[in-house]
Design a protein around this motif. Structure first.
Motif, PDB file in Angstrom:
ATOM      1  N   MET A   1     -45.907 -70.373 -19.315  1.00 30.11           N
ATOM      2  CA  MET A   1     -47.239 -70.505 -19.884  1.00 30.11           C
ATOM      3  C   MET A   1     -47.722 -71.947 -19.803  1.00 30.11           C
ATOM      4  O   MET A   1     -46.918 -72.874 -19.756  1.00 30.11           O
ATOM      5  CB  MET A   1     -47.254 -70.018 -21.333  1.00 30.11           C
ATOM      6  N   VAL A  12     -54.215 -71.728 -24.365  1.00 26.92           N
ATOM      7  CA  VAL A  12     -52.954 -71.274 -23.792  1.00 26.92           C
ATOM      8  C   VAL A  12     -53.248 -70.343 -22.624  1.00 26.92           C
ATOM      9  O   VAL A  12     -54.041 -69.416 -22.740  1.00 26.92           O
ATOM     10  CB  VAL A  12     -52.093 -70.546 -24.846  1.00 26.92           C
ATOM     11  N   HIS A  13     -52.597 -70.627 -21.497  1.00 25.73           N
ATOM     12  CA  HIS A  13     -52.775 -69.816 -20.294  1.00 25.73           C
ATOM     13  C   HIS A  13     -51.449 -69.121 -20.022  1.00 25.73           C
ATOM     14  O   HIS A  13     -50.414 -69.767 -19.965  1.00 25.73           O
ATOM     15  CB  HIS A  13     -53.135 -70.736 -19.127  1.00 25.73           C
ATOM     16  N   VAL A  14     -51.473 -67.796 -19.884  1.00 26.47           N
ATOM     17  CA  VAL A  14     -50.235 -67.060 -19.610  1.00 26.47           C
ATOM     18  C   VAL A  14     -50.279 -66.533 -18.188  1.00 26.47           C
ATOM     19  O   VAL A  14     -51.316 -66.033 -17.736  1.00 26.47           O
ATOM     20  CB  VAL A  14     -50.048 -65.901 -20.616  1.00 26.47           C
ATOM     21  N   LYS A  15     -49.167 -66.683 -17.489  1.00 28.86           N
ATOM     22  CA  LYS A  15     -49.096 -66.273 -16.084  1.00 28.86           C
ATOM     23  C   LYS A  15     -49.506 -64.803 -15.932  1.00 28.86           C
ATOM     24  O   LYS A  15     -49.003 -63.942 -16.631  1.00 28.86           O
ATOM     25  CB  LYS A  15     -47.666 -66.469 -15.606  1.00 28.86           C
ATOM     26  N   LYS A  17     -52.171 -63.387 -16.803  1.00 30.84           N
ATOM     27  CA  LYS A  17     -53.183 -62.897 -17.749  1.00 30.84           C
ATOM     28  C   LYS A  17     -54.382 -63.817 -17.858  1.00 30.84           C
ATOM     29  O   LYS A  17     -55.409 -63.454 -18.412  1.00 30.84           O
ATOM     30  CB  LYS A  17     -52.568 -62.757 -19.145  1.00 30.84           C
ATOM     31  N   ILE A  79     -47.203 -70.561 -29.477  1.00 27.26           N
ATOM     32  CA  ILE A  79     -46.265 -69.956 -28.527  1.00 27.26           C
ATOM     33  C   ILE A  79     -45.865 -68.561 -28.994  1.00 27.26           C
ATOM     34  O   ILE A  79     -45.903 -67.595 -28.232  1.00 27.26           O
ATOM     35  CB  ILE A  79     -45.026 -70.862 -28.327  1.00 27.26           C
ATOM     36  N   THR A  82     -48.686 -65.968 -28.586  1.00 32.97           N
ATOM     37  CA  THR A  82     -48.975 -65.460 -27.237  1.00 32.97           C
ATOM     38  C   THR A  82     -47.869 -64.581 -26.684  1.00 32.97           C
ATOM     39  O   THR A  82     -48.146 -63.623 -25.982  1.00 32.97           O
ATOM     40  CB  THR A  82     -49.243 -66.609 -26.243  1.00 32.97           C
ATOM     41  N   ILE A  83     -46.582 -64.890 -27.011  1.00 35.01           N
ATOM     42  CA  ILE A  83     -45.535 -64.034 -26.440  1.00 35.01           C
ATOM     43  C   ILE A  83     -45.171 -62.902 -27.378  1.00 35.01           C
ATOM     44  O   ILE A  83     -44.344 -62.068 -27.066  1.00 35.01           O
ATOM     45  CB  ILE A  83     -44.258 -64.826 -26.047  1.00 35.01           C
ATOM     46  N   PRO A  91     -40.361 -69.272 -23.203  1.00 34.79           N
ATOM     47  CA  PRO A  91     -41.155 -69.513 -21.998  1.00 34.79           C
ATOM     48  C   PRO A  91     -40.927 -70.889 -21.378  1.00 34.79           C
ATOM     49  O   PRO A  91     -40.475 -71.819 -22.042  1.00 34.79           O
ATOM     50  CB  PRO A  91     -42.591 -69.414 -22.515  1.00 34.79           C
ATOM     51  N   VAL A  93     -42.893 -73.980 -20.170  1.00 32.18           N
ATOM     52  CA  VAL A  93     -44.215 -74.445 -20.580  1.00 32.18           C
ATOM     53  C   VAL A  93     -44.659 -75.682 -19.798  1.00 32.18           C
ATOM     54  O   VAL A  93     -43.868 -76.596 -19.580  1.00 32.18           O
ATOM     55  CB  VAL A  93     -44.209 -74.776 -22.099  1.00 32.18           C
ATOM     56  N   GLY A 313     -52.064 -73.354 -15.682  1.00 29.25           N
ATOM     57  CA  GLY A 313     -51.636 -72.016 -15.279  1.00 29.25           C
ATOM     58  C   GLY A 313     -51.386 -71.915 -13.784  1.00 29.25           C
ATOM     59  O   GLY A 313     -50.389 -71.359 -13.337  1.00 29.25           O
TER      60      GLY A 313
END
Length: 333
Positions: A1, A12-15, A17, A79, A82-83, A91, A93, A313
């Protein structure tokens, strides 16, 4: 992330998403026990409205950590939010930090993220992340200029071949604009307003260039003479004057960075123009003003608020690119 740890907002950027979380960097804690009560949007509502035993803090100041423990609690919250509650997943990061960061400040960010539940932490310079997020060709041998105006810092950088050639970090940005508005109303009308009201005024009628009809905005605050609440109308012209000093400082930073740029890259920038990112880029007419002062084309990238988070990201998705642009932890013997 990827995390864009900003003074005003944390994204926050999640792979896979995209950007999943945009919250203000504010934490509300109970002053007697030190227990964290709320983080993000919920805590921002509390700023300036808390009873004696609760304090709402912004743990980031000028883009760097001002309060370590609170930042750590904030990162931990973001964190885990988001997870989800899968505690086994830790994650990898990537976090963006301002260019002028000292080794100590870098280490503070690393530690805070590791204790907040990250497995590995990579740091990337903010203008680099913003440039990648804005879709600039950072790995080509041409000059790209990025101006990232955040809450606490304005980052100006010229990027070529995947590295920062010249950079200038000015600790003048969105927060200073809010301050300028607060001071102006205090001096002119003896009216005291809070940070949130100032921010509303800035986004509604604030501008860097006077154009179009004069606009008005109703401001409610406390009269310093009588101590009672009162309402006044402020015009866009006054706010423009109040903001001019801050805008001037940002322009100065851009000019300093251009002065230090090698002539070949300066020629490239002349062609390609300057790209603006960050929330401050949304100030009305700022792009036109910079264009007028530097005689270069200026573009605001799409969704300037999300540029840095998108950049972190993208870096995560291509780890080989990551290896080239991250800041290696300096060996401390």
């Amino acid at each position: 992330m990827g995390i864009d740890l900003g003074t005003a907002n944390t994204l926050v950027h999640v792979k896979g998403k995209g950007v999943v979380l945009v919250e203000p960097s504010v934490v509300a804690i109970q002053s007697d026990t030190g227990k964290v009560l709320a983080v993000g949007e919920e805590a921002k509502q509390m700023i300036g409205r808390t009873p004696g035993n609760i304090i709402a803090i912004r743990p980031m100041k000028d883009g760097v950590i001002a309060d370590f423990d609170v930042t750590q609690a904030m990162l931990k919250y973001f964190i885990s939010k988001t997870i989800g509650q899968r505690t086994l997943v830790r994650p990898r990061v990537v976090i963006s930090i301002p260019t002028g960061c000292t080794t100590v400040e870098e280490r503070a960010v690393r530690e805070a993220a590791l204790q907040g539940g990250a497995k590995e932490v990579y740091l990337i310079e903010e203008p680099m992340a913003a440039a990648i997020g804005a879709g600039l060709p950072v790995h080509e041998p041409t000059g790209n200029m990025i101006v990232d105006i955040g809450g606490g810092t304005t980052e100006v950088a010229v990027i070529s071949l995947g590295g920062v050639v010249t950079a200038k970090s000015v600790r003048v940005a969105g927060d200073n604009m809010d301050d300028a508005i607060i001071q102006h109303l205090k001096k002119t009308y003896s009216l005291l307003i809070g940070e949130r009201t100032a921010e509303d005024i800035k986004t509604s009628i604030g501008s860097a260039i006077l154009e179009g009809p004069e606009e008005f905005y109703e401001v409610r605050g406390r009269d310093l003479v009588t101590g009672l609440p009162m309402t006044i109308k402020v015009s866009s012209i006054e706010i423009h004057q109040a903001l001019s000093e801050t805008v001037e400082a940002i322009l100065e930073g851009i000019k300093v960075c251009l002065e230090r740029t090698p002539p070949e890259l300066a020629a490239d920038i002349m062609d390609r123009g300057i790209v603006m990112a960050g929330g401050g880029a949304l100030l009305k007419g700022l792009d036109k003003l910079i264009s007028k002062e530097t005689n270069m084309p200026v573009y605001v990238c799409e969704d300037p608020l999300l540029a840095v988070a998108r950049g972190t990201g993208k870096v995560l998705e291509n780890i080989d690119v990551l290896k080239r642009v991250i800041i290696a932890p300096k060996k401390t013997f």
